[in-house]
Design a protein around this motif. Structure first.
Motif, short mmCIF file in Angstrom:
data_model
loop_
_atom_site.label_atom_id
_atom_site.label_comp_id
_atom_site.label_asym_id
_atom_site.label_seq_id
_atom_site.Cartn_x
_atom_site.Cartn_y
_atom_site.Cartn_z
N CYS A 233 0.83 -1.20 0.00
CA CYS A 233 0.00 0.00 0.00
C CYS A 233 0.87 1.26 0.00
CB CYS A 233 -0.91 0.00 1.22
SG CYS A 233 -2.10 1.36 1.23
N GLY A 234 0.58 2.15 -0.93
CA GLY A 234 1.35 3.38 -1.05
C GLY A 234 2.54 3.26 -1.97
N LYS A 235 2.72 2.09 -2.54
CA LYS A 235 3.83 1.85 -3.47
C LYS A 235 3.32 1.12 -4.70
CE LYS A 235 6.13 -0.27 -0.15
NZ LYS A 235 5.48 0.15 1.09
N MET A 236 4.15 1.05 -5.72
CA MET A 236 3.80 0.30 -6.93
C MET A 236 4.96 -0.61 -7.30
SD MET A 236 2.37 1.56 -10.65
CE MET A 236 3.68 2.74 -10.97
N PHE A 237 4.66 -1.89 -7.43
CA PHE A 237 5.65 -2.86 -7.89
C PHE A 237 5.64 -2.87 -9.41
CE2 PHE A 237 6.39 -7.17 -9.55
CZ PHE A 237 7.68 -7.39 -9.10
N LEU A 244 14.59 -7.89 -17.71
CA LEU A 244 14.44 -8.49 -16.38
C LEU A 244 14.84 -7.52 -15.26
CD1 LEU A 244 13.44 -10.99 -15.02
CD2 LEU A 244 15.74 -11.92 -15.00
N THR A 245 14.04 -6.48 -15.14
CA THR A 245 14.24 -5.53 -14.06
C THR A 245 12.95 -5.38 -13.25
OG1 THR A 245 13.57 -3.62 -15.42
CG2 THR A 245 15.91 -4.20 -15.40
N THR A 246 13.10 -5.14 -11.98
CA THR A 246 11.96 -4.86 -11.11
C THR A 246 12.32 -3.67 -10.22
OG1 THR A 246 12.72 -6.36 -9.36
CG2 THR A 246 11.24 -7.29 -11.03
N LYS A 247 11.31 -2.94 -9.83
CA LYS A 247 11.52 -1.85 -8.89
C LYS A 247 10.21 -1.56 -8.18
CE LYS A 247 10.74 1.73 -12.42
NZ LYS A 247 11.31 2.92 -13.09
N THR A 248 10.31 -0.94 -7.04
CA THR A 248 9.14 -0.52 -6.29
C THR A 248 9.23 0.99 -6.09
OG1 THR A 248 9.05 -2.63 -5.11
CG2 THR A 248 7.81 -0.81 -4.17
N VAL A 249 8.21 1.70 -6.53
CA VAL A 249 8.22 3.16 -6.48
C VAL A 249 7.07 3.66 -5.62
CG1 VAL A 249 9.30 3.34 -8.74
CG2 VAL A 249 6.81 3.38 -8.56
#
Length: 383
Positions: A233-237, A244-249
């Motif tokens: 909650c409050g973030k976006m995966f 092949l990259t991931t991040k949480t903003v």
């Protein structure tokens, strides 16, 4: 007893998750396409106690490359997606109760039904559907988990009343674009024209796994409050598969003045049903709310006739506003008329002056298990 023991044995090593809590959970999944299939598969494997499926679409051959719960027979019969998915969920998890709504989240899902859920998972493909899920969940004080996929990319987000709101995160341009609705089939055609696939089962699997994990966290609220679990909650995966990259903003906004946050409570129970006539329903509400003046406010207008601007000719319609466009398209004398050529006579308020007292609430477009917004508060309607 045997099925309960099997459930406990299956998840005995998942120390953070309560098999009993999962077995009692009530989860609504909106959208049964590629993403919804993966979400539902995971929930069924986990043995979630009750699932409510919402979708208005039918299975097509193009769905089969990324939808584990659909078969060729389903596509040949053009089976409603909710029915096809429900059948195969019961095969995976016979103990799971499955309820289906072959309809639109914007019009066919009553707020009372959402109030009975622990969490809602959105697997939809347009802003309008997300906005409608968010509005229902904010009114019902329920959290929801959003997912989106496109090609090799995908996102997952969590929205909770009082913390994060989908509508508040939309910018001005997005709000203007809210009415734009393109179903999966439209997205597929658009991508095919561009020479690429709309999505892959791999992307759907990854985003669905994150969504289900977040939903499970939300139903384990004690662990969340104790800090044993952390919510999205409050973030976006964000997932990007090509490299092949991931991040949480950060993805959090909650404006106290946002009208979508209006919480519909307290709610008064009643014996009113959607099969009752307007006249009888008003009489019941007068007795219940102890008032001789009762008004029911509709989210979606009722239209009794349309009038051609240039000729003044009126055509009787007697339908909820959402059904008028299809009616016009099929009506011999109206087919081909532009929307701007016609005026709709609309009713948003239903009271003793409403001229069609013998119509039922269902005929007005009020769904089962709805919460009626009246001039004396909120009233629960039975199915």
């Amino acid at each position: 007893m045997a099925s309960e023991q099997t459930r406990n044995d299956r998840f005995s090593l998942l120390s953070w998750m309560s098999a009993e809590r999962v077995a009692s959970a009530r989860i609504m999944v909106v959208g049964c396409g590629a993403l919804g299939n993966e979400v539902l598969k995971n929930l069924a494997l986990l043995g979630v106690g009750h699932l409510t499926l919402v979708d208005f679409d039918r299975v097509e051959p193009r769905n089969l490359s990324r939808s584990i719960l659909f078969t060729e027979q389903d596509a040949m019969r053009q089976c409603p997606k909710v029915e096809a998915a429900a059948k195969h969920i019961r095969d995976i998890s016979p103990q799971t109760e499955v309820e289906t709504i072959n309809g639109d989240i914007a019009y066919d899902v009553g707020l009372g039904l959402v109030r009975n859920m622990d969490v809602v998972i959105g697997c939809v493909d347009n802003r309008w559907a997300r906005y409608c899920i968010n509005r229902l969940c904010m009114r019902a004080n329920k959290p929801w988990v959003d997912g989106g996929i496109d090609g090799l990319e995908g996102t997952a987000r969590v929205f909770r009343p009082g913390e994060n709101c989908y509508a508040c995160n939309l910018g001005p341009e997005a709000l203007k674009d809210l009415a734009w609705r393109m179903p999966c089939s439209g997205i597929i055609r658009r991508n095919q024209e561009a020479g690429r696939a709309a999505t892959t089962p791999i992307t759907a699997s990854i985003i669905a796994a994150v969504q289900v994990q977040e939903a499970l966290k939300l139903i384990h609220d004690r662990q969340l409050e104790a800090g044993e679990l952390t919510s999205l909650c409050g973030k976006m995966f964000c997932y990007e598969g090509q490299h092949l990259t991931t991040k949480t903003v950060c993805f959090q906004a909650y404006d106290d003045d946002c009208p979508v946050h209006e919480r519909w409570e307290p709610i008064v129970a009643s014996d009113v049903t959607t099969t009752m006539t307007v006249g009888k329903s008003l009489d019941r509400l007068k007795a219940l709310l102890k008032s001789n003046e009762i008004s029911i406010y509709l989210d979606n207008a009722f239209v009794d006739y349309v009038e051609h601007k240039s000729t003044g000719q009126q055509t009787r319609v007697m339908l909820p506003a959402r059904a008028v466009a299809d009616y016009i398209e099929q009506h011999t004398t109206l087919r081909g008329c532009l929307t701007g050529d016609l005026l709709q006579n609309e009713y948003y308020e239903i009271d003793d002056t409403f001229p069609y007292q013998q119509l039922t609430l269902k005929e007005l477009g009020i769904p089962a298990c709805e919460i009626l917004y009246t001039n004396h508060g909120f009233v629960e309607v039975k199915s």
